[in-house]
Design a protein around this motif. Structure first.
Motif, PDB file in Angstrom:
ATOM      1  N   ALA A 164      47.344 150.137  24.383  1.00  0.00           N
ATOM      2  CA  ALA A 164      45.982 150.038  23.843  1.00  0.00           C
ATOM      3  C   ALA A 164      45.731 148.630  23.332  1.00  0.00           C
ATOM      4  O   ALA A 164      46.668 147.892  23.003  1.00  0.00           O
ATOM      5  N   ILE A 165      44.463 148.265  23.295  1.00  0.00           N
ATOM      6  CA  ILE A 165      44.033 147.056  22.594  1.00  0.00           C
ATOM      7  C   ILE A 165      43.020 147.506  21.554  1.00  0.00           C
ATOM      8  O   ILE A 165      41.972 148.061  21.893  1.00  0.00           O
ATOM      9  N   VAL A 166      43.358 147.304  20.286  1.00  0.00           N
ATOM     10  CA  VAL A 166      42.500 147.723  19.181  1.00  0.00           C
ATOM     11  C   VAL A 166      41.988 146.478  18.474  1.00  0.00           C
ATOM     12  O   VAL A 166      42.779 145.632  18.045  1.00  0.00           O
ATOM     13  N   TYR A 167      40.672 146.381  18.360  1.00  0.00           N
ATOM     14  CA  TYR A 167      40.072 145.166  17.813  1.00  0.00           C
ATOM     15  C   TYR A 167      39.974 145.218  16.298  1.00  0.00           C
ATOM     16  O   TYR A 167      39.549 146.216  15.709  1.00  0.00           O
ATOM     17  N   THR A 168      40.408 144.118  15.694  1.00  0.00           N
ATOM     18  CA  THR A 168      40.369 143.972  14.243  1.00  0.00           C
ATOM     19  C   THR A 168      39.282 142.975  13.888  1.00  0.00           C
ATOM     20  O   THR A 168      38.953 142.092  14.685  1.00  0.00           O
ATOM     21  N   SER A 169      38.737 143.095  12.692  1.00  0.00           N
ATOM     22  CA  SER A 169      37.756 142.113  12.231  1.00  0.00           C
ATOM     23  C   SER A 169      38.438 140.765  12.103  1.00  0.00           C
ATOM     24  O   SER A 169      39.525 140.663  11.549  1.00  0.00           O
TER      25      SER A 169
END
Length: 507
Positions: A164-169
């Motif tokens: 997965a690629i999970v986007y962070t602020s």
């Protein structure tokens, strides 16, 4: 099997517990593990037929639903990479996630179609499919998979491959894609099973969105790995959540302090049968005494913890029996995770000394998608992840958080990085300087405030700033108050001294 990652889970669950209830959703609809596995197979076959192969990114924009999990497991069966998209993001933020990840497929709930129209016009996403039935002219996912022959694709996948690629602020104004491997998500699930005693008879109410890595990695995946049951909710309503706890004999619940406060404040709290509840986990910020008291009066205590997207996300956990003894602590490192404290030169410091929290373990991510320099900066020379947070270990090894080096604001469990908000506010006419800080809030833990300076003759109101940001940023990132000051306190190098602002406005 050649797939040694999450892509093997559904086939194994179908073999071991085919008739066990995997999901409860909607008004009480039920899906068994056999049905969930079959659905994942059909999605996998659909994606394969559209040309999706190992390493391709498959994005999902939608609320908690069986389709979310079918797409997740269908994608990873192929060795594709799942990209969950925060449903609260504004169109420019969604565009960044889709474009930066290079998504080749996007599956989304129909209610987001209008928001996606301007986004997709400027992007090359070859395959876009809505969930649900759709129409004969534009069939939805449910209609398509009914005519898709299910076939389990046994791709060659190792635990080191990306899942997965999970986007962070982003601390610099742009969100970063944290690449989570199959190993990361497997080991964080194992950490939860060990430290939270997850068992096959557990029933977990999922009131937090699965696009959040905490809800997915520490809620859904451990329960699925053990063969328990998930009760999926598309949103949080305290009265409905209480009714579901009683109706389904829910044993597990995860949330942020605001969640638990709203449950305890609801008129049905005192009369709802919550005797089945055994495991409450809470993250985002410390649980206030009044919430602890309310739950202790009902015989319940919390497991509190600390982590971040880059640790999949769990790093530490405070067991319920230590809630009062070690109040203020975020606990001990998870079973398969290690934590240490370093000074500004990278040297280890003695117990009780504040320094940067560094984390190691198989749950720690390998790096940021496409950002070599940011990845290198995130790790020490010997491979420990630099959290950017300050804390200390007490004499018993319990971790206490002292401050956030990155100035991150946590509002209702959502991470807000000031730089991202400041960059957009700076575009507003009349603004000469801006600093965004977190201010304590009884309901949300903390909320963002914007402290601004103005050019000569200019004026600005909170409503004007919020209107300028609306549609550019998620609404939870919009400042709740805008304060005009003559000047911002700065260091000799010109950096805003946010500690001074917090002392003045948040103290």
């Amino acid at each position: 099997m050649h797939n040694h990652g999450l892509g093997s889970w559904m086939a194994k669950r179908r073999l071991k517990s085919p008739d066990t209830t995997a999901l409860v959703y909607g008004d009480g609809s039920v899906m068994t593990y056999r049905q969930l596995a079959d659905g994942a197979d059909r999605v996998s076959a659909l994606l394969w037929g559209r040309g999706i192969r190992k390493g391709d990114r498959v994005a999902y924009l939608g609320e908690n639903s069986p389709e979310f999990l079918e797409v997740l497991f269908g994608a990873v069966q192929l060795g594709a990479v799942f990209v969950p998209v925060n449903t609260r993001l504004a169109p420019p933020e969604i565009a960044h996630v889709l474009g930066d990840s290079g998504a080749r497929a996007l599956i989304h709930d129909p209610e987001f179609a209008a928001r996606l129209e301007p986004v997709l016009e400027g992007l090359d996403v070859p395959h876009v499919i809505q969930t649900g039935e759709g129409t004969a002219e534009r069939p939805g996912l449910a209609r398509i998979v009914r005519t898709t022959t299910a076939g389990h694709a046994d791709a060659q996948v190792t635990l080191d491959d990306a899942a997965a690629i999970v986007y962070t602020s982003g601390t610099t104004g742009r969100s970063k894609g944290a690449v989570l491997s199959h190993q990361n998500l497997t080991w964080v699930a194992l950490n939860c099973i060990v430290d939270y005693d997850v068992v096959s008879t557990d029933v977990a109410l999922m009131i937090s969105p699965l696009f959040h890595v905490a809800s997915l990695g520490m809620g859904a995946l451990p329960v699925i790995l053990k063969g328990g049951t998930l009760v999926l909710e598309k949103g949080f309503d305290a009265g409905r959540a209480l009714a579901l706890i009683q109706r389904h004999s829910v044993t597990m619940l995860s949330g942020v302090p605001t969640t638990y406060q709203l449950l305890a404040d609801h008129p049905d709290w005192a009369t709802t049968d919550i005797s089945s509840l055994a495991k409450l986990t809470c993250g985002g910020s410390a649980v206030p005494n009044r919430i602890l008291n309310a739950y202790e009066q009902r015989g319940l205590s919390f497991s509190q913890g600390y982590g971040m997207t880059e640790t999949s996300p769990g790093a530490t956990a405070l067991s319920p029996e230590m809630t009062r003894t070690k109040q203020g602590s975020v606990g001990l490192p998870h079973f398969f995770t290690d934590v240490r404290i370093a000074d500004e030169h990278g040297a280890m410091v003695p117990r009780g000394t504040v320094g940067e929290i560094e984390i190691s373990g198989p749950n720690v991510f390998p790096g940021y998608h496409g950002l070599t320099d940011a990845t290198a900066a995130a790790f020490t020379a010997d491979g420990w992840f630099r959290s950017g947070d300050l804390g200390y270990l007490d004499s018993d090894g319990y971790l206490y958080i002292s401050d956030r080096l990155k100035d991150m604001i946590i509002s209702g469990g959502e991470n807000i990085y000031p730089a991202e908000v400041e960059n957009v506010i700076s575009d507003l006419d009349g603004i000469s300087g801006v600093a965004v800080i977190g201010v304590p809030d009884d309901q949300w833990g903390e909320v963002p405030w914007a402290i601004v300076t103005l050019r000569d003759g200019a004026s600005v109101t909170t409503d004007q700033v919020r209107a300028h940001l609306d549609g550019k940023l998620a609404r939870y990132k919009l400042p709740k108050n805008v304060v005009v000051v003559d000047e911002l306190p700065r260091t000799a190098s010109g950096k805003v001294r946010k500690a001074d602002l917090r002392a003045r406005f948040a103290g």
